[in-house]
Scaffold this motif. Structure first.
Motif, short mmCIF file in Angstrom:
data_model
loop_
_atom_site.label_atom_id
_atom_site.label_comp_id
_atom_site.label_asym_id
_atom_site.label_seq_id
_atom_site.Cartn_x
_atom_site.Cartn_y
_atom_site.Cartn_z
N LEU A 59 9.00 -1.97 6.91
CA LEU A 59 9.10 -1.56 5.51
C LEU A 59 8.60 -2.67 4.60
O LEU A 59 7.83 -2.42 3.66
N ALA A 60 9.03 -3.90 4.87
CA ALA A 60 8.58 -5.04 4.05
C ALA A 60 7.07 -5.20 4.14
O ALA A 60 6.40 -5.52 3.14
N PHE A 61 6.52 -4.98 5.33
CA PHE A 61 5.07 -5.09 5.52
C PHE A 61 4.34 -4.07 4.65
O PHE A 61 3.37 -4.41 3.95
N VAL A 62 4.79 -2.82 4.67
CA VAL A 62 4.15 -1.76 3.87
C VAL A 62 4.25 -2.07 2.38
O VAL A 62 3.27 -1.92 1.63
N LEU A 63 5.41 -2.53 1.93
CA LEU A 63 5.60 -2.83 0.52
C LEU A 63 4.71 -3.99 0.07
O LEU A 63 4.13 -3.95 -1.02
N ALA A 103 -9.99 3.74 -12.98
CA ALA A 103 -9.37 4.26 -11.75
C ALA A 103 -8.66 3.13 -11.00
O ALA A 103 -7.56 3.32 -10.47
N ALA A 104 -9.28 1.96 -10.96
CA ALA A 104 -8.68 0.81 -10.28
C ALA A 104 -7.37 0.39 -10.96
O ALA A 104 -6.39 0.06 -10.29
N VAL A 105 -7.35 0.41 -12.29
CA VAL A 105 -6.13 0.07 -13.03
C VAL A 105 -5.02 1.06 -12.70
O VAL A 105 -3.87 0.67 -12.44
N ALA A 106 -5.33 2.34 -12.69
CA ALA A 106 -4.33 3.37 -12.41
C ALA A 106 -3.75 3.22 -11.01
O ALA A 106 -2.53 3.29 -10.80
N ILE A 107 -4.63 3.01 -10.04
CA ILE A 107 -4.17 2.86 -8.65
C ILE A 107 -3.29 1.62 -8.50
O ILE A 107 -2.26 1.66 -7.82
N SER A 108 -3.69 0.52 -9.13
CA SER A 108 -2.91 -0.72 -9.01
C SER A 108 -1.52 -0.55 -9.60
O SER A 108 -0.53 -1.04 -9.03
N MET A 109 -1.41 0.16 -10.73
CA MET A 109 -0.11 0.38 -11.35
C MET A 109 0.80 1.23 -10.45
O MET A 109 1.99 0.98 -10.32
N VAL A 110 0.22 2.26 -9.82
CA VAL A 110 0.99 3.11 -8.92
C VAL A 110 1.48 2.31 -7.72
O VAL A 110 2.66 2.40 -7.32
N LEU A 112 1.90 -1.01 -7.38
CA LEU A 112 2.89 -2.02 -7.76
C LEU A 112 4.22 -1.38 -8.12
O LEU A 112 5.29 -1.89 -7.73
N GLY A 113 4.18 -0.28 -8.85
CA GLY A 113 5.42 0.40 -9.22
C GLY A 113 6.18 0.89 -8.00
O GLY A 113 7.41 0.74 -7.91
N ALA A 114 5.46 1.49 -7.05
CA ALA A 114 6.10 1.99 -5.83
C ALA A 114 6.68 0.86 -5.00
O ALA A 114 7.81 0.96 -4.48
N ALA A 115 5.94 -0.24 -4.87
CA ALA A 115 6.40 -1.37 -4.07
C ALA A 115 7.67 -1.97 -4.65
O ALA A 115 8.65 -2.24 -3.92
N LEU A 116 7.71 -2.19 -5.95
CA LEU A 116 8.89 -2.77 -6.59
C LEU A 116 10.09 -1.83 -6.50
O LEU A 116 11.21 -2.26 -6.20
N GLY A 127 14.15 -7.01 -3.06
CA GLY A 127 13.66 -6.76 -4.41
C GLY A 127 13.34 -8.05 -5.15
O GLY A 127 12.30 -8.16 -5.80
N ILE A 128 14.23 -9.04 -5.03
CA ILE A 128 13.99 -10.34 -5.67
C ILE A 128 12.76 -11.01 -5.09
O ILE A 128 11.93 -11.58 -5.81
N THR A 129 12.62 -10.93 -3.75
CA THR A 129 11.47 -11.56 -3.09
C THR A 129 10.15 -10.94 -3.54
O THR A 129 9.20 -11.65 -3.89
N LEU A 130 10.09 -9.62 -3.56
CA LEU A 130 8.85 -8.95 -3.96
C LEU A 130 8.58 -9.14 -5.45
O LEU A 130 7.42 -9.30 -5.86
N THR A 131 9.64 -9.14 -6.26
CA THR A 131 9.46 -9.40 -7.69
C THR A 131 8.93 -10.81 -7.91
O THR A 131 8.05 -11.03 -8.76
N GLY A 132 9.45 -11.77 -7.14
CA GLY A 132 8.93 -13.13 -7.22
C GLY A 132 7.47 -13.20 -6.84
O GLY A 132 6.68 -13.92 -7.47
#
Length: 325
Positions: A59-63, A103-110, A112-116, A127-132
């Motif tokens: 899971l951490a790898f995918v995120l 399109a690149a901006v939209a994909i990046s936001m999706v 990052l939002g999903a990962a966080l 959550g703290i690690t990925l946010t860092g």
């Protein structure tokens, strides 16, 4: 009444759609995902491989793949003009105009939002690690990548956070020597990346990355020598076993030759004299030291060394499990 499209035209449309999908996938830089395999180091180095720990690390790898790809898109957008002047980076989908910036901006936001979101749902520590990691990447793209020394430290910190994510996802304690070794090896790869970029910029006649003006090959070689020594010593101390609060068995010292060979092989590939005097084909092969993930995937000796290290570790783990060592 609109007539149906002919079969050849439908085939061309399908090929165009398929090619577009490949361009978008390439923009995510899937080859770079090999860096995120560091998250599996926590259970592996702790000799605590269970289905629970493996799934947690997966899971951490995918995120981290989602988060890193999101920032690769942002980075490519920010560096689109300089990338177009680079002999290799000009072929990236955004720099080549194959993927649009909106399109690149939209994909990046999706991504990052999903990962966080999923990281915080999994556990506060993850959550703290990925946010860092996200804040680190923001700082890197805005300032740190233009600041000498701190740019390399930022690259290394990203690897340390990946390693810590393995702990955060599995709650497996990390050895101090393991964290130190990870940091030293990450600094080594960061320095090697800058060395390769500096050499290629000198061969091409200009520095495409502004921070390269602050570096020289002799300086980077001295920095490399320091972190290489630190990486080897910290790994050797970890492998010495419980007596120094390292690995759970001193038999891990059997893996030291693989680590030593891997470091030496990487240094050989990035040797300035070799590269500057090599043929065009050899130059193309050694350009991969600018992209460490390419070395792991394309250099057969290093790939075999990594496989041999993993097999040896699993054999030691198996023998220890059955009480044979």
């Amino acid at each position: 009444m609109v007539s149906p499209k002919s079969a050849p035209e439908q085939a061309r449309i399908k090929r165009r759609i398929s090619s577009t999908k490949l361009f978008y996938l390439a923009a995510l830089r899937p080859r770079q995902w090999t860096k995120n395999l560091v998250v599996f180091a926590a259970p592996l180095f702790a000799f605590n491989l269970t289905w629970q720990s493996i799934l947690g690390c997966l899971l951490a790898f995918v995120l981290f793949c989602c988060a890193s790809s999101g920032f690769y898109l942002i980075n490519d957008i920010a560096d689109v003009e300089s990338d177009r002047q680079h002999p290799i980076k000009c072929k990236r989908p955004i720099a080549a105009g194959l993927v649009s910036i909106p399109a690149a901006v939209a994909i990046s936001m999706v991504l990052l939002g999903a990962a966080l979101s999923f990281s915080w749902l999994r556990s506060p520590a993850l959550g703290i690690t990925l946010t860092g990691y996200v804040f680190l990447q923001i700082a890197y793209n805005l300032k740190l990548k233009h600041t000498p020394i701190l740019d390399i430290v930022a690259i290394a910190t990203g690897f340390v956070l990946r390693a810590y994510a393995g702990f955060a996802a599995t709650e497996i304690a990390l050895s101090t020597w393991f964290v130190l070794c990870t940091a030293m090896l990450a600094l080594f790869l960061g320095i090697e990346k800058r060395k390769a970029e500096l050499r290629l910029s000198e061969i091409g006649g200009g520095k495409t990355r502004a921070v390269l003006k602050c570096y020289s090959l002799p300086l980077l070689s001295r920095m490399e020598s320091t972190v290489t020594t630190g990486a080897f010593m910290s790994y050797a101390l970890w492998s010495a076993g419980p007596i120094v609060r390292g690995a759970t068995t001193p038999w891990m010292m059997l893996t030291i030759p693989f680590v030593l060979y891997g470091i030496f092989r990487y240094q050989m590939l990035s040797d300035p004299k070799d590269i500057l005097s090599g043929t065009e084909n050899e130059l193309g092969q050694r350009q991969h030291t600018e992209r460490p993930e390419e070395v792991l995937l394309t250099d057969i000796p290093i790939l075999l060394t990594v496989i041999s290290w993993v097999v040896t570790v699993f054999m030691i783990l198996l023998l220890k499990h059955y009480g044979l060592i």
